[in-house]
Design a protein around this motif. Sequence first.
Motif, PDB file in Angstrom:
ATOM      1  N   ILE B 186      25.519 -11.491 -20.586  1.00 55.64           N
ATOM      2  CA  ILE B 186      26.619 -11.591 -19.621  1.00 55.64           C
ATOM      3  C   ILE B 186      27.929 -11.844 -20.336  1.00 55.64           C
ATOM      4  O   ILE B 186      27.976 -12.531 -21.349  1.00 55.64           O
ATOM      5  CB  ILE B 186      26.436 -12.692 -18.559  1.00 55.64           C
ATOM      6  CG1 ILE B 186      25.838 -13.960 -19.133  1.00 55.64           C
ATOM      7  CG2 ILE B 186      25.699 -12.227 -17.392  1.00 55.64           C
ATOM      8  CD1 ILE B 186      25.656 -15.003 -18.044  1.00 55.64           C
ATOM      9  N   ILE B 188      31.819 -13.342 -19.542  1.00 56.21           N
ATOM     10  CA  ILE B 188      32.575 -14.144 -18.585  1.00 56.21           C
ATOM     11  C   ILE B 188      34.043 -13.880 -18.867  1.00 56.21           C
ATOM     12  O   ILE B 188      34.518 -14.067 -19.985  1.00 56.21           O
ATOM     13  CB  ILE B 188      32.298 -15.654 -18.773  1.00 56.21           C
ATOM     14  CG1 ILE B 188      30.809 -15.948 -18.676  1.00 56.21           C
ATOM     15  CG2 ILE B 188      33.116 -16.454 -17.775  1.00 56.21           C
ATOM     16  CD1 ILE B 188      30.275 -16.055 -17.277  1.00 56.21           C
ATOM     17  N   GLU B 217      34.682 -14.299 -13.623  1.00 60.30           N
ATOM     18  CA  GLU B 217      33.658 -13.388 -13.141  1.00 60.30           C
ATOM     19  C   GLU B 217      32.569 -13.243 -14.197  1.00 60.30           C
ATOM     20  O   GLU B 217      32.806 -13.433 -15.391  1.00 60.30           O
ATOM     21  CB  GLU B 217      34.262 -12.008 -12.850  1.00 60.30           C
ATOM     22  CG  GLU B 217      34.894 -11.362 -14.066  1.00 60.30           C
ATOM     23  CD  GLU B 217      35.409  -9.966 -13.817  1.00 60.30           C
ATOM     24  OE1 GLU B 217      35.331  -9.497 -12.675  1.00 60.30           O
ATOM     25  OE2 GLU B 217      35.883  -9.343 -14.777  1.00 60.30           O
ATOM     26  N   ASN B 218      31.395 -12.895 -13.740  1.00 58.49           N
ATOM     27  CA  ASN B 218      30.228 -12.759 -14.600  1.00 58.49           C
ATOM     28  C   ASN B 218      29.735 -11.320 -14.475  1.00 58.49           C
ATOM     29  O   ASN B 218      29.343 -10.888 -13.412  1.00 58.49           O
ATOM     30  CB  ASN B 218      29.162 -13.762 -14.103  1.00 58.49           C
ATOM     31  CG  ASN B 218      27.784 -13.482 -14.667  1.00 58.49           C
ATOM     32  OD1 ASN B 218      27.491 -12.435 -15.209  1.00 58.49           O
ATOM     33  ND2 ASN B 218      26.913 -14.454 -14.516  1.00 58.49           N
ATOM     34  N   ILE B 219      29.850 -10.591 -15.556  1.00 59.75           N
ATOM     35  CA  ILE B 219      29.483  -9.165 -15.540  1.00 59.75           C
ATOM     36  C   ILE B 219      28.723  -8.854 -16.818  1.00 59.75           C
ATOM     37  O   ILE B 219      29.102  -9.340 -17.872  1.00 59.75           O
ATOM     38  CB  ILE B 219      30.761  -8.304 -15.490  1.00 59.75           C
ATOM     39  CG1 ILE B 219      31.457  -8.471 -14.151  1.00 59.75           C
ATOM     40  CG2 ILE B 219      30.465  -6.855 -15.733  1.00 59.75           C
ATOM     41  CD1 ILE B 219      32.644  -7.561 -14.004  1.00 59.75           C
ATOM     42  N   PRO B 220      27.665  -8.040 -16.734  1.00 63.35           N
ATOM     43  CA  PRO B 220      27.001  -7.653 -17.985  1.00 63.35           C
ATOM     44  C   PRO B 220      28.026  -7.044 -18.940  1.00 63.35           C
ATOM     45  O   PRO B 220      28.889  -6.278 -18.521  1.00 63.35           O
ATOM     46  CB  PRO B 220      25.971  -6.612 -17.544  1.00 63.35           C
ATOM     47  CG  PRO B 220      25.728  -6.890 -16.112  1.00 63.35           C
ATOM     48  CD  PRO B 220      27.003  -7.430 -15.561  1.00 63.35           C
ATOM     49  N   LYS B 224      31.306  -4.483 -18.484  1.00 67.90           N
ATOM     50  CA  LYS B 224      32.675  -4.903 -18.791  1.00 67.90           C
ATOM     51  C   LYS B 224      33.323  -3.924 -19.767  1.00 67.90           C
ATOM     52  O   LYS B 224      34.474  -3.561 -19.614  1.00 67.90           O
ATOM     53  CB  LYS B 224      32.652  -6.310 -19.402  1.00 67.90           C
ATOM     54  CG  LYS B 224      34.016  -6.916 -19.554  1.00 67.90           C
ATOM     55  CD  LYS B 224      34.636  -7.224 -18.214  1.00 67.90           C
ATOM     56  CE  LYS B 224      36.057  -7.721 -18.412  1.00 67.90           C
ATOM     57  NZ  LYS B 224      36.762  -7.847 -17.141  1.00 67.90           N
TER      58      LYS B 224
END
Lengths: 148, 638
Positions: B186, B188, B217-220, B224
């Motif tokens: 992840i 951030i 936000e938390n995105i793989p 991103k």
Amino acid sequence: MKKMLTAMACTLALGTSVYAGPPKDNCGCGLGSIAFEGKEGLMSQTLAGTTNALFCNQLFGITTGTLGCEKAEEFMDARAIIKNNMDQLAIDISNGNGEVLESLATALEIDNVDMFANQLQDNFDKIYTSDEVTSEAVTENILGVAKS
Amino acid sequence: MGSKLFTIITSLCFTTILLAEDITEKEYIHVKYMESLVKKANEKKLYEKEYWRIIVHYEKNWAFITESQVDDPNFFMSPEGKHNPQAELDATIRGFFLAPDEVKERRDHPLERFPLRFKWLCKELNIDKTKTAYDHPKIIQDFIDDYEPDYIKLVFPSAYINSPASMFGHTLIIIKSKKKTDFSSISISWAARAGADVNSFIFAFKGLVGGYKGVYENIPYYIKLQLYSDMSQRDIWEYKLNFNKDEVENLIYHLRELEGINTDYYFFTDNCAYDLLFLFEAARPSEKMTEDYTTHVIPIDIVRTAEDHHLIESEKFRPSRATQIQQMREQLPPENVKIAQDAAETGDNTKLEAIEDPMLQAKTYDLAITMLKYNYNKRQLMDKQTYQKRFFALVRKKNKLPQTNWQYEPPISPHKGHETGRISYGIQGRNNGHDLLMFSWTPAYHELIANQRGYQNGAEIQFLDTWFSYDIDDNEIQFDHVDFLKVTSLGPRDDFFKPYSWQAAFGVDNEYFKDYDDINYEAYGQMTFGLTYATNKETLVYGLTGFDARYSGYYKDNFAGALGGKAGILSNLNELLRLSIEGNAFYYSLGDEHGRWEVRCDLGYALTEDTEIRTYLSREKDYMGHQTLYGLQMVHHF
């Protein structure tokens, strides 16, 4: 001209992500279920306009596994990796190595990455059955090869 | 007597009501034990401790008053929390004893929302966890147990030529899982909430003055990477940090505390980058990092700070598609480069298939595929069907060829370039005016003439470049000129890459209307477009044309507007010595009609990473007449 000036101004002001619209509140199912789906058979998606799907107020819902999901799907992470990296995965498979390939192997808990890479390379045409192959079909084909 | 008694009774009631509000409005468990902990915390003065300051982000503001850098009331347990560390500490302790029924969901309970505060206070006060509402913060702990965090990486997407503003960059972090690769871990990062006016001038303007709120936000990471719409162009630097297991846990705990917390977006103070320093301090409180900054933090400075405080273990360079193409081209014979480009552009692979050496053929296919992807993703030169057809035609054949392993040579990391602020001092001689001492200051960022180490050649962004002069004969200090903003992008064109070059500037310039020792001022704005070519790796040749507008009470109609252009050469004579020669000419046909031109030569020499000495010579025709200027400046970056 206007587009370029706007782009300049926007880039000037922000190097960061921007979202319109409200964030999701319940993200318990985790991001493995989210994929940038383009049309059927689309090899490479453009991501503009799909970013809102990800905007989640919670940072730490369950990000792996199936806890909290209504529809538990097998190999959720692997599916997400395949769906979201279609082009680069095909390139990695054709070269027998690469970051996406390695990430996929890890998500499938495969220890022998080289053997997995060889299997996929040998079965390239069985995975990418046509130029318009859908991401779902590619996923099923790869999982089929992985399980064998 | 009666009114005095009345006052006493009223104040007593009022105070009781105030105190009662805190406690009897909601239900708490083990109230006596809870209050004993509050008492103990106050005896130990925990609210004065450094770690409390770090995790609630307290700092002294410009008036030397203590307040938390966070604005969102949800970050505080006490309504006075932003300004009162003691009240916040008391309220936090009480929060851990809030009855579980008082919240809708477990994740909303203070113990769950503030796991780092809980961890720290349990240690400091030796809290009996059988008495708190829960014995551990389940939500975040379940995440950690499931995710198995390994290490943290600080990620910096670096600048690319057609967006000099990208020099300001962006920072995000990767939390690497033991169960995943970096690529699938992840990330951030901070995201602004723009509403309906995304992609408009309103949006850019509001961003500048703090009109937006944002959250983490938390995105793989792999998503991103794709979300950067300029991904094809932007190299990425990943810096692995040396936080140990406990430090990583504290950082994640603190992120949980910042979850959903809105921060006002101010371009110049750039809270998103600044917040990262609080995260790092929460992980390693022995390193004081937030104190280094007051008014603004440019993201690249976060990387510098991390290095200065010994957090960086290693760095990794992730080349953009454009960089891959540039380096692949250098490693292949020119005829193979042409074959690859033709195949990508036409879909005709005959020449590719005819290459005899299998390894060379494989590499040429790689270049063709990368160029094809660039043409599709970045330039959108073809429709999807055509792209897919060509893509597979190349990749199916590549599948049968030997494995290739490209080595990409990383440029110098951007954090090793000169610091972002600049001051200078020096002397200026003039043939028809008094000699001057010149002083300048700018908070950011990088000039064309500055040493290019760590920066992109031909990219410039200057913000609030302010100059003062001291007239030696008249013994007078005066404001000389200011560029509010100057942005230049000189991207070199070649067979494959065809960017446009441009420059925009506006500010207040000096002008002479009567006498060269009597300075006046004019507001100006200039915008030019053109082309740049690289004659070799070190030299750019450019030509730009556009308009220039000047406003001053001294002009006829208060205004002069011009069309004109400029041309020049920028060259690194060696690693330390940089040369600029530029000529420009503008004819003002609108307003106060007149013509101007300038020919100028600048030479800069880097004494250290952050110090330069520069000399220049210029001959110009301005509003009043002709001038020759020459000077010497010492430049310090800080």
